[in-house]
Design an enzyme around this catalytic site. Structure first.
Site, short mmCIF file in Angstrom:
data_model
loop_
_atom_site.label_atom_id
_atom_site.label_comp_id
_atom_site.label_asym_id
_atom_site.label_seq_id
_atom_site.Cartn_x
_atom_site.Cartn_y
_atom_site.Cartn_z
N SER A 142 103.22 60.80 -14.53
CA SER A 142 103.46 59.54 -13.81
C SER A 142 104.81 59.57 -13.10
O SER A 142 104.96 58.96 -12.03
CB SER A 142 103.35 58.34 -14.76
N LEU A 180 107.84 70.09 -21.38
CA LEU A 180 108.12 70.20 -22.82
C LEU A 180 108.75 71.52 -23.24
O LEU A 180 109.01 71.73 -24.42
CB LEU A 180 106.83 69.95 -23.61
N HIS A 190 115.01 61.74 -19.32
CA HIS A 190 114.79 61.56 -20.75
C HIS A 190 114.63 60.05 -21.00
O HIS A 190 115.38 59.26 -20.43
CB HIS A 190 115.99 62.12 -21.52
C1 GRF Z 1 108.74 60.39 -19.65
O1 GRF Z 1 108.92 59.38 -20.59
C2 GRF Z 1 109.99 61.18 -19.46
O2 GRF Z 1 111.16 60.43 -19.67
C3 GRF Z 1 109.88 62.23 -20.52
O3 GRF Z 1 108.52 62.54 -20.61
C4 GRF Z 1 107.76 61.43 -20.14
C5 GRF Z 1 106.88 61.96 -19.05
O4 GRF Z 1 105.95 61.01 -18.64
N1 GRF Z 1 110.71 63.37 -20.25
P1 GRF Z 1 105.06 61.29 -17.37
O5 GRF Z 1 104.32 62.60 -17.62
O6 GRF Z 1 105.95 61.38 -16.18
O7 GRF Z 1 104.11 60.14 -17.29
#
Ligand code: GRF
Length: 225
Positions: free
Chosen positions: A12, A85, A104
């Site tokens: 997202s 990740l 983050h």
């Molecule tokens: C977000 O909350 C970001 O802060 C963290 O991982 C999540 C990723 O969400 N690093 P998305 O895949 O962008 O929806």
């Protein structure tokens, strides 16, 4: 600024970055790198953004070599980690020093480090009884969540919040803060930073209502846009 997004999940934030790319922000997403099958890949396909899945199971050395090859092929200037990740391989950190941003979902240096991602972060914030959370954008180095902080934005923790409630409230702000930070980096690189010129800066806005529809403008102003 030709940017690559690295993602492992729903994407997202990548979507938010794509939605605001162009002349107004000064960056364009040219490549998605993933380390696993994930929804971010479908979003890239929908926007005809090139993508590559890079295996990490043979170690981060080979993964780093492959990533550098991809970044060079596409003449990428900067990397935006949006829910990625893996630890970024050290060869990539070195080649893109001051050119990799991560988002983050909590206020670093608290609630960061290995294993602190997704729901774990928000559970830890609630467990600690913190009344304030919010996203952090920081430069990436060889250690999880430790590079220099570029921007943060406060999000209140409300009584009775579940981890999912808090995650959703923080995510809404992430989607505004990350494109603004990417734009600030793009402007800095245009000025010749880091060799010359100033780095991207974020100045907390004085006064002003930072809620609702004004959020985007207020965050933009904080970056001196
Ligand atoms: C977000 O909350 C970001 O802060 C963290 O991982 C999540 C990723 O969400 N690093 P998305 O895949 O962008 O929806």
């Amino acid at each position: 600024m030709r940017a690559a997004v690295f993602a492992s999940g729903s994407g997202s934030n990548m979507q938010a970055l794509v939605d605001r790319q162009g002349a107004g922000t000064g960056y364009r997403i040219e490549l998605l790198v993933t380390d696993r099958r994930c929804t971010a890949e479908a979003r890239a396909d929908a926007h005809r953004i090139a993508r590559q899945r890079v295996p990490f199971n043979r170690g981060s050395g080979p993964a780093g070599d492959r990533i550098l090859e991809l970044l060079n092929e596409r003449r990428i200037d900067a990397v935006l980690l949006a829910g990625f990740l893996r630890l970024v391989p050290s060869s990539v950190c070195r080649a893109f020093r001051n050119r990799i941003l991560n988002i983050h979902p909590a206020l670093l240096p608290s609630f960061g480090g290995r294993g602190m991602h997704g729901r774990n972060v928000h559970e830890a914030v609630l467990r600690a009884g913190a009344v304030l959370s919010g996203p952090t954008i920081h430069f990436v180095n060889e250690r999880y969540d430790e590079g220099r902080i570029l921007a943060q934005w406060p999000v209140p923790v409300r009584s009775g919040d579940s981890p999912a409630d808090l995650a959703a409230r923080v995510l809404r702000v992430e989607h505004v803060l990350f494109p603004a930070a990417a734009g600030a980096l793009a402007r800095a690189l245009t000025r010749g930073w880091p060799e010359r010129g100033r780095g991207p800066s974020f100045l907390w806005p004085e006064g002003g209502d930072a809620s609702g529809g004004k959020l985007e403008r207020t965050i933009g102003e904080a970056f001196g846009k």
